[in-house]
Motif scaffolding. Structure first.
Motif, PDB file in Angstrom:
ATOM      1  N   ARG A  55       0.782  -1.242  -0.066  1.00  0.00           N
ATOM      2  CA  ARG A  55      -0.034   0.012   0.046  1.00  0.00           C
ATOM      3  C   ARG A  55       0.966   1.126   0.014  1.00  0.00           C
ATOM      4  O   ARG A  55       0.292   2.262  -0.496  1.00  0.00           O
ATOM      5  N   TRP A  56       2.098   1.127   0.278  1.00  0.00           N
ATOM      6  CA  TRP A  56       3.110   2.231   0.289  1.00  0.00           C
ATOM      7  C   TRP A  56       3.834   2.416  -1.075  1.00  0.00           C
ATOM      8  O   TRP A  56       4.661   3.279  -1.316  1.00  0.00           O
ATOM      9  N   GLU A  57       3.450   1.243  -1.876  1.00  0.00           N
ATOM     10  CA  GLU A  57       4.316   1.585  -3.155  1.00  0.00           C
ATOM     11  C   GLU A  57       4.068   2.802  -3.941  1.00  0.00           C
ATOM     12  O   GLU A  57       3.040   3.414  -3.994  1.00  0.00           O
ATOM     13  N   GLY A  58       5.453   3.381  -4.467  1.00  0.00           N
ATOM     14  CA  GLY A  58       5.318   4.632  -5.258  1.00  0.00           C
ATOM     15  C   GLY A  58       5.596   5.691  -4.288  1.00  0.00           C
ATOM     16  O   GLY A  58       5.896   6.832  -4.808  1.00  0.00           O
ATOM     17  N   GLU A  59       5.493   5.549  -3.242  1.00  0.00           N
ATOM     18  CA  GLU A  59       5.724   6.728  -1.934  1.00  0.00           C
ATOM     19  C   GLU A  59       7.308   7.058  -1.879  1.00  0.00           C
ATOM     20  O   GLU A  59       8.115   5.896  -2.004  1.00  0.00           O
ATOM     21  N   PRO A  60       7.666   8.120  -1.932  1.00  0.00           N
ATOM     22  CA  PRO A  60       9.313   8.252  -1.462  1.00  0.00           C
ATOM     23  C   PRO A  60       9.521   8.172  -0.227  1.00  0.00           C
ATOM     24  O   PRO A  60       9.024   8.153   0.570  1.00  0.00           O
ATOM     25  N   LEU A  61      10.923   7.367  -0.258  1.00  0.00           N
ATOM     26  CA  LEU A  61      11.481   6.868   1.177  1.00  0.00           C
ATOM     27  C   LEU A  61      11.447   8.288   2.163  1.00  0.00           C
ATOM     28  O   LEU A  61      11.284   7.755   3.378  1.00  0.00           O
ATOM     29  N   SER A  62      11.614   9.404   1.531  1.00  0.00           N
ATOM     30  CA  SER A  62      12.074  10.480   2.494  1.00  0.00           C
ATOM     31  C   SER A  62      10.595  10.698   3.289  1.00  0.00           C
ATOM     32  O   SER A  62      10.711  10.958   4.619  1.00  0.00           O
ATOM     33  N   LYS A  63       9.733  10.705   2.729  1.00  0.00           N
ATOM     34  CA  LYS A  63       8.404  10.931   3.173  1.00  0.00           C
ATOM     35  C   LYS A  63       7.867   9.773   4.058  1.00  0.00           C
ATOM     36  O   LYS A  63       7.268  10.269   4.999  1.00  0.00           O
ATOM     37  N   LEU A  64       8.321   8.604   3.619  1.00  0.00           N
ATOM     38  CA  LEU A  64       7.770   7.370   4.553  1.00  0.00           C
ATOM     39  C   LEU A  64       8.662   7.152   5.850  1.00  0.00           C
ATOM     40  O   LEU A  64       7.987   7.102   7.037  1.00  0.00           O
ATOM     41  N   LEU A  65       9.819   7.991   5.901  1.00  0.00           N
ATOM     42  CA  LEU A  65      10.542   7.922   6.899  1.00  0.00           C
ATOM     43  C   LEU A  65      10.244   9.028   8.024  1.00  0.00           C
ATOM     44  O   LEU A  65      10.345   8.913   9.218  1.00  0.00           O
ATOM     45  N   LYS A  66       9.428   9.741   7.658  1.00  0.00           N
ATOM     46  CA  LYS A  66       8.668  10.900   8.573  1.00  0.00           C
ATOM     47  C   LYS A  66       7.362  10.249   9.486  1.00  0.00           C
ATOM     48  O   LYS A  66       6.991  10.711  10.270  1.00  0.00           O
ATOM     49  N   ARG A  67       6.852   9.270   8.535  1.00  0.00           N
ATOM     50  CA  ARG A  67       5.765   8.692   9.251  1.00  0.00           C
ATOM     51  C   ARG A  67       5.737   7.229   9.965  1.00  0.00           C
ATOM     52  O   ARG A  67       4.867   7.076  10.569  1.00  0.00           O
ATOM     53  N   LEU A  68       6.634   6.637   9.314  1.00  0.00           N
ATOM     54  CA  LEU A  68       6.957   5.150   9.653  1.00  0.00           C
ATOM     55  C   LEU A  68       8.471   4.992  10.393  1.00  0.00           C
ATOM     56  O   LEU A  68       9.300   5.729   9.999  1.00  0.00           O
ATOM     57  N   PRO A  69       8.521   4.069  11.267  1.00  0.00           N
ATOM     58  CA  PRO A  69       9.867   3.829  11.733  1.00  0.00           C
ATOM     59  C   PRO A  69      10.586   3.167  10.974  1.00  0.00           C
ATOM     60  O   PRO A  69      10.062   2.027  10.109  1.00  0.00           O
ATOM     61  N   LEU A  70      12.052   3.129  10.861  1.00  0.00           N
ATOM     62  CA  LEU A  70      13.012   2.459  10.316  1.00  0.00           C
ATOM     63  C   LEU A  70      13.010   0.805  10.990  1.00  0.00           C
ATOM     64  O   LEU A  70      13.446   0.993  12.403  1.00  0.00           O
ATOM     65  N   LEU A  71      13.019  -0.200  10.335  1.00  0.00           N
ATOM     66  CA  LEU A  71      13.032  -1.581  11.026  1.00  0.00           C
ATOM     67  C   LEU A  71      14.630  -2.106  10.716  1.00  0.00           C
ATOM     68  O   LEU A  71      14.778  -2.294   9.439  1.00  0.00           O
ATOM     69  N   ILE A  72      14.998  -2.278  11.847  1.00  0.00           N
ATOM     70  CA  ILE A  72      16.478  -3.076  11.666  1.00  0.00           C
ATOM     71  C   ILE A  72      16.653  -3.982  12.111  1.00  0.00           C
ATOM     72  O   ILE A  72      16.274  -4.338  13.536  1.00  0.00           O
TER      73      ILE A  72
END
Length: 311
Positions: free
Chosen positions: A189-206
């Protein structure tokens, strides 16, 4: 004559050329065996001869190397220090002889250097196969950084090593064991969204099970002038993939790790726009001069038999 010897030693240390190194070797064998009788049997000497050598060494060094306890010998404090240093020295000597000998000796513990990397599990699999085929091998696996790995190989302190970088030294042989992409992943569902925008809304999983991932992700994001608002870490890649599929985080995972999860893997994930892609490689390394040593010959055999081997 004995008085003269004692006068020479009084007030000064023995020089290296005055020490009987055969006696130091005999001492190390006694220390390993814990008894003169067992060491004498291994060395092909009589116990009385070996006792004389030990007594002479203690006299020359002016220290007591063993406590006698019933039929066993226990190392003194000075003896323990000498034993550890002598063991390291003779193992290194055997390794150096193996480098030039046309007949592989292989009579020393195999010393392996591991540089932490995302593909370290692949190195562990290679070492598992190595030991499966030679189950009684003594082995020391040591953590190292890139410079220490190259220096240790050149100085014959390591027999071979594993790294995710090609070495700078030209006298090192490299064998590529695996290559895999490391990517940022999100739910469909997040396909097509830029990574910079996603990282402001979602946590990075490591994944903590792959310790080099965090530094790789950090450097990739710095280079791309991006920064995560939050970070979620886990020891379990499967947990991170599940969170990605649920759309609640941006995963940073190797393709190999994701594919290993089967139906939970790549088919359910997408790579966001503007996301950096990194290549993860793993190399086995050894010096050209050590190619025919017993330790490296067996490694080469294992690599040749491996499906990923490209010898």
């Amino acid at each position: 004559m004995e008085k003269t010897k004692r006068q020479i030693r009084t007030g000064e240390r023995l020089r290296g050329n005055q020490i009987n190194w055969n006696q130091v070797y005999y001492f190390s064998e006694i220390g390993a065996a814990g008894s003169i009788k067992d060491a004498a049997e291994k060395l092909g000497l009589s116990p009385s001869t070996l006792s004389q050598h030990l007594a002479q060494l203690e006299d020359d060094l002016e220290v007591r190397l063993f406590h006698r306890q019933h039929r066993r010998l226990l190392l003194t404090e000075e003896g323990s220090r000498l034993f550890l240093q002598a063991k390291t020295m003779f193992e290194a000597g055997q390794r150096l002889i193996d480098v030039v000998s046309p007949v592989p000796l292989g009579c020393y513990p195999v010393s392996v250097a591991l540089v932490p990397s995302p593909s370290i599990h692949t190195a562990n699999a290679v070492l598992g196969q190595y030991l499966a085929e030679r189950p009684l091998t003594n082995m020391k696996m040591l953590r190292a950084d890139y410079n220490e790995l190259e220096r240790g190989l050149a100085e014959a302190r390591f027999d071979f090593g594993f790294s995710d970088r090609l070495p700078e030294r030209k006298d090192l042989v490299t064998h590529c064991i695996s290559q895999s992409q490391i990517r940022f992943y999100v739910a469909e569902r997040w396909e097509g969204e830029p990574l910079s925008k996603l990282l402001k809304r979602l946590p990075l999983l490591i994944c903590n099970a792959e310790p080099a991932h965090r530094s790789l992700a950090e450097q990739a994001l710095i280079d791309a002038e991006m920064a995560p608002s939050a970070v979620v870490s886990s020891e379990y890649p499967s947990a991170l993939v599940d969170l990605c599929r649920q759309g609640v985080g941006v995963g940073f995972l190797s393709e190999a790790s994701v594919r290993s999860l089967g139906n939970q893997g790549l088919s359910a994930l997408r790579t966001p726009r503007e996301a950096p892609r990194l290549q993860d490689s793993l190399f086995a390394l050894w010096t050209r001069e050590a190619s025919n040593t017993a330790a490296v010959l067996h490694l080469r055999q294992v690599l040749a038999e491996s499906p990923s081997g490209t010898a």
